[in-house]
Design a protein around this motif. Structure first.
Motif, mmCIF file in Angstrom:
data_model
loop_
_atom_site.group_PDB
_atom_site.id
_atom_site.type_symbol
_atom_site.label_atom_id
_atom_site.label_comp_id
_atom_site.label_asym_id
_atom_site.label_seq_id
_atom_site.Cartn_x
_atom_site.Cartn_y
_atom_site.Cartn_z
ATOM 1 N N THR A 61 31.424 15.572 81.056
ATOM 2 C CA THR A 61 30.493 16.420 80.332
ATOM 3 C C THR A 61 31.112 17.798 80.206
ATOM 4 O OG1 THR A 61 28.600 15.190 81.187
ATOM 5 C CG2 THR A 61 28.152 17.385 80.312
ATOM 6 N N ILE A 113 26.525 20.597 74.279
ATOM 7 C CA ILE A 113 26.904 19.710 75.378
ATOM 8 C C ILE A 113 27.597 18.496 74.778
ATOM 9 C CG2 ILE A 113 26.071 18.317 77.313
ATOM 10 C CD1 ILE A 113 23.576 20.195 77.345
ATOM 11 N N ASP A 114 28.787 18.186 75.280
ATOM 12 C CA ASP A 114 29.571 17.056 74.808
ATOM 13 C C ASP A 114 29.740 16.088 75.978
ATOM 14 O OD1 ASP A 114 31.455 15.590 73.065
ATOM 15 O OD2 ASP A 114 32.967 16.323 74.487
ATOM 16 N N LYS A 115 29.262 14.853 75.802
ATOM 17 C CA LYS A 115 29.384 13.837 76.850
ATOM 18 C C LYS A 115 30.288 12.723 76.355
ATOM 19 C CE LYS A 115 24.927 14.840 78.886
ATOM 20 N NZ LYS A 115 23.815 14.309 79.638
ATOM 21 N N GLN A 116 31.270 12.387 77.184
ATOM 22 C CA GLN A 116 32.237 11.344 76.851
ATOM 23 C C GLN A 116 32.490 10.481 78.076
ATOM 24 O OE1 GLN A 116 35.943 13.075 75.552
ATOM 25 N NE2 GLN A 116 34.918 14.779 74.537
ATOM 26 N N GLU A 143 34.147 22.147 81.837
ATOM 27 C CA GLU A 143 33.606 20.903 82.374
ATOM 28 C C GLU A 143 32.400 21.195 83.263
ATOM 29 O OE1 GLU A 143 36.523 18.353 84.152
ATOM 30 O OE2 GLU A 143 37.865 18.543 82.421
ATOM 31 N N PRO A 157 32.515 9.468 83.470
ATOM 32 C CA PRO A 157 31.851 10.346 82.509
ATOM 33 C C PRO A 157 32.456 11.752 82.566
ATOM 34 C CG PRO A 157 30.449 9.989 84.414
ATOM 35 C CD PRO A 157 31.667 9.113 84.593
#
Length: 96
Positions: A71, A60-63, A30, A69
């Protein structure tokens, strides 16, 4: 310093890649944890992550989880190989 990867060589990015390389292949970390590990600000870490992502070294994974948020970051296969090569080049310089 022939053979060194200038993207990775910058001190903050080198610390980032070292922390990421310590993870298992395909393991995510994270953003807040990585920030804590390398003692960086949000903006500084974000800018360096973008540089590494443009080079193809990190994913990079953003949710949004709940309403917050999240990341996550992980190295790519190319990033792991580039890091290992960079470290080998540093070691060869130190052994001269």
């Amino acid at each position: 310093m022939n053979g060194l990867d200038e993207v990775i060589h910058q001190s903050t990015r080198l610390r980032m890649m070292t922390a990421l390389h310590a993870l298992k292949k395909d393991e995510w970390i994270e953003f807040v944890r990585l920030k804590s590990l390398i003692n960086a600000s949000d903006g500084n870490l974000g800018a360096h992550l973008e540089t590494l992502a443009r080079a193809g070294y990190v994913e990079i994974d953003k949710q949004i989880v709940g309403k917050k948020p999240l990341t996550r970051i992980r190295t790519t296969t190319a990033g792991r190989a580039a890091y290992r090569h960079h470290v080998a080049q540093l070691r060869s310089l130190l052994d001269m």
